[in-house]
Design an enzyme around this catalytic site. Structure first.
Site, PDB file in Angstrom:
ATOM      1  CE1 TYR A 151      -3.453   2.812   0.749  1.00 19.54           C
ATOM      2  CE2 TYR A 151      -2.043   3.372   2.618  1.00 19.54           C
ATOM      3  CZ  TYR A 151      -3.093   3.685   1.771  1.00 19.54           C
ATOM      4  OH  TYR A 151      -3.786   4.877   1.938  1.00 19.54           O
ATOM      5  CB  VAL A 195      -7.547   2.092  15.105  1.00 14.89           C
ATOM      6  CG1 VAL A 195      -7.140   3.523  14.885  1.00 14.89           C
ATOM      7  CG2 VAL A 195      -7.499   1.773  16.571  1.00 14.89           C
ATOM      8  NE  ARG A 219      -0.459   4.422  13.443  1.00 17.69           N
ATOM      9  CZ  ARG A 219       0.648   3.807  13.879  1.00 17.69           C
ATOM     10  NH1 ARG A 219       1.521   4.452  14.636  1.00 17.69           N
ATOM     11  NH2 ARG A 219       0.893   2.556  13.544  1.00 17.69           N
TER      12      ARG A 219
HETATM   13  P1  NAD Z   1     -12.844   4.386   1.597  1.00 17.56           P
HETATM   14  O1  NAD Z   1     -12.545   2.935   1.367  1.00 17.56           O
HETATM   15  O2  NAD Z   1     -13.973   4.740   2.479  1.00 17.56           O
HETATM   16  O3  NAD Z   1     -13.031   5.121   0.207  1.00 17.56           O
HETATM   17  C1  NAD Z   1     -12.410   4.721  -0.987  1.00 17.56           C
HETATM   18  C2  NAD Z   1     -13.447   4.769  -2.086  1.00 17.56           C
HETATM   19  O4  NAD Z   1     -12.806   4.398  -3.322  1.00 17.56           O
HETATM   20  C3  NAD Z   1     -14.595   3.779  -1.865  1.00 17.56           C
HETATM   21  O5  NAD Z   1     -15.830   4.426  -2.037  1.00 17.56           O
HETATM   22  C4  NAD Z   1     -14.368   2.724  -2.926  1.00 17.56           C
HETATM   23  O6  NAD Z   1     -15.560   2.083  -3.339  1.00 17.56           O
HETATM   24  C5  NAD Z   1     -13.700   3.529  -4.012  1.00 17.56           C
HETATM   25  N1  NAD Z   1     -12.928   2.687  -4.923  1.00 17.56           N
HETATM   26  C6  NAD Z   1     -12.063   1.695  -4.599  1.00 17.56           C
HETATM   27  N2  NAD Z   1     -11.582   1.110  -5.709  1.00 17.56           N
HETATM   28  C7  NAD Z   1     -12.160   1.754  -6.763  1.00 17.56           C
HETATM   29  C8  NAD Z   1     -12.072   1.594  -8.180  1.00 17.56           C
HETATM   30  N3  NAD Z   1     -11.302   0.638  -8.720  1.00 17.56           N
HETATM   31  N4  NAD Z   1     -12.797   2.412  -8.962  1.00 17.56           N
HETATM   32  C9  NAD Z   1     -13.600   3.372  -8.414  1.00 17.56           C
HETATM   33  N5  NAD Z   1     -13.721   3.554  -7.090  1.00 17.56           N
HETATM   34  C10 NAD Z   1     -13.008   2.756  -6.270  1.00 17.56           C
HETATM   35  O7  NAD Z   1     -11.484   5.019   2.128  1.00 17.56           O
HETATM   36  P2  NAD Z   1     -11.178   6.476   2.691  1.00 17.56           P
HETATM   37  O8  NAD Z   1     -10.691   6.313   4.072  1.00 17.56           O
HETATM   38  O9  NAD Z   1     -12.292   7.397   2.390  1.00 17.56           O
HETATM   39  O10 NAD Z   1      -9.908   6.859   1.818  1.00 17.56           O
HETATM   40  C11 NAD Z   1      -9.956   7.766   0.722  1.00 17.56           C
HETATM   41  C12 NAD Z   1      -8.551   7.963   0.194  1.00 17.56           C
HETATM   42  O11 NAD Z   1      -7.702   8.484   1.217  1.00 17.56           O
HETATM   43  C13 NAD Z   1      -7.862   6.700  -0.314  1.00 17.56           C
HETATM   44  O12 NAD Z   1      -7.100   7.042  -1.432  1.00 17.56           O
HETATM   45  C14 NAD Z   1      -6.954   6.320   0.836  1.00 17.56           C
HETATM   46  O13 NAD Z   1      -5.844   5.572   0.416  1.00 17.56           O
HETATM   47  C15 NAD Z   1      -6.537   7.691   1.337  1.00 17.56           C
HETATM   48  N6  NAD Z   1      -6.089   7.725   2.737  1.00 17.56           N
HETATM   49  C16 NAD Z   1      -6.987   7.534   3.740  1.00 17.56           C
HETATM   50  C17 NAD Z   1      -6.558   7.602   5.051  1.00 17.56           C
HETATM   51  C18 NAD Z   1      -7.509   7.427   6.200  1.00 17.56           C
HETATM   52  O14 NAD Z   1      -7.074   7.566   7.347  1.00 17.56           O
HETATM   53  N7  NAD Z   1      -8.785   7.150   5.974  1.00 17.56           N
HETATM   54  C19 NAD Z   1      -5.203   7.839   5.346  1.00 17.56           C
HETATM   55  C20 NAD Z   1      -4.318   8.016   4.288  1.00 17.56           C
HETATM   56  C21 NAD Z   1      -4.781   7.991   2.985  1.00 17.56           C
END
Ligand code: NAD
Length: 350
Positions: A151, A195, A219
């Protein structure tokens, strides 16, 4: 929440997810037209309940691994907020291929489509996992270590592509390295849940949450409304101002930062609170908060499990750069965020 994005057309990929759906609601509040592209891999239609009643909202159910879908979604958009990805370090260890396809190939498809469509700026979700095994704290943007998971690699490769596309094609890119975001709509279920929703859900069911490790890991937990602010500032700050502030920032940091080439914008910024909280302290705060609704929760003990592969012991962001350059200010403290988040889970009985 208004940080200046008004009457624009914005594509939010991953808009049915936790962060994306919150970004959409904030954009719609300010009379923007919003297109959501999501394949519902982890996102949920309920997250778009409010948005779907708004005539300025368009949902495209599709996959960022399909280039034509990306091209269609971005048509006529001023900006892209690219959130779609498969999150979670353990998920990427279990299935590195799918994470790579979505997080890298999907990312490049979207970046390419945005460049072809002439969008003004491509703002994307990067990650604190990019700091890898570097132990220096707080984390500053230009000092990164070796990646600890597939990742983390995907998120770092995205940054390299963003910089390269900016240099070659001139598209403006802004990467936001999120640090442990939390808040309403974060999914508490499944093996890859984050978490905070996982702890809340266990406590509400009167089950003992499991802390990976001894609970002294820290964190930089970041409430969702701070992340909304960062995304909107990432869109709105005009290029000339951004370049000017970056130059000044570079001077103040003794030239340690890698400067964008003249005329291109390809920057990354930490998005965090700038405060470290241990898992033990987090657990205590959540118990206190939830015990206001259900006093029995105060007596629930946490259990301790093994540390997880790919996890770092400590994570704390320097937010100097984003404050200086974008004018970001984390208005919402962790305590306030935890209170609001617990309220939301209780109200929605999740
Ligand atoms: P989430 O899983 O709730 O949202 C991700 C969304 O992307 C989902 O709605 C999913 O259905 C969609 N998705 C996944 N694969 C897809 C594809 N192939 N085509 C179209 N849509 C697709 O996660 P989140 O926590 O909202 O994270 C959003 C972004 O932030 C991500 O890029 C994640 O890596 C990044 N991020 C999140 C955190 C965190 O703490 N939540 C930390 C660092 C980075």
């Amino acid at each position: 929440m208004n940080y200046g994005v008004k009457h624009k057309k914005v594509l939010v990929t991953g808009g049915a997810g936790f962060i994306g759906s919150n970004l959409i609601d904030a954009l719609l509040e300010n009379d923007n037209k919003v297109v959501c592209l999501d394949n519902f891999a982890t996102g949920k239609i309920e997250n778009l309940k409010d948005a779907q009643n708004n005539p300025n909202f368009t949902l495209i159910k599709g996959d960022i691994r399909n280039r034509d879908t990306c091209m269609k979604a971005v048509e006529g958009c001023d900006y892209v907020l690219h959130q779609a990805a498969l999150g979670s370090v353990p998920r990427s260890i279990a299935d590195p291929i799918t994470s790579t396809e979505v997080n890298i190939v999907g990312f490049v498809n979207m970046l390419f489509a945005a460049k072809e469509a002439g969008v003004k700026r491509f703002v994307y979700a990067a990650s604190s996992s990019t700091y890898g095994d570097h132990t220096a704290l707080p984390k500053v943007e230009h000092v990164i270590g070796n990646s600890l998971s597939p990742y983390a690699i995907t998120k770092y490769v995205d940054e390299l592509f963003a910089k390269n596309f900016s240099d070659i094609y001139g598209i403006e890119t802004v990467g936001l390295r999120y640090f442990n975001v939390f808040g309403r709509r974060q999914d508490p279920n499944g093996a890859y849940a984050a978490v905070i929703p996982k702890f809340i859900s266990s406590l509400m069911k009167h089950e003992s949450p499991i802390i990976n490790g001894d609970g002294n890991n820290t964190r930089d937990f970041t409430y969702i409304d701070n992340v909304i602010q960062a995304n909107q500032l990432g869109i709105t700050l005009p290029k000339a101002k951004l370049v000017e502030r970056l130059k000044q920032y570079q001077k103040e940091t003794s030239g340690l930062m890698e400067m964008s080439d003249e005329g291109t914008i390809a920057e990354v910024f930490n998005v965090a609170c700038g405060k470290a909280t241990s898992l033990n302290d987090l657990g205590r705060e959540l118990k206190n908060e939830l015990a206001k609704y259900d006093p029995a929760i105060a007596d629930i003990e946490f259990q301790f499990g093994l540390s997880r592969q790919g996890d770092v012991s400590h994570s704390l962001a320097s937010i100097k750069k984003i404050k200086f350059v974008l004018g970001y200010m984390p208005k919402f403290s962790i305590q306030f965020g935890l209170q609001k988040t617990c309220d939301w889970y209780i109200k929605n009985n999740i």
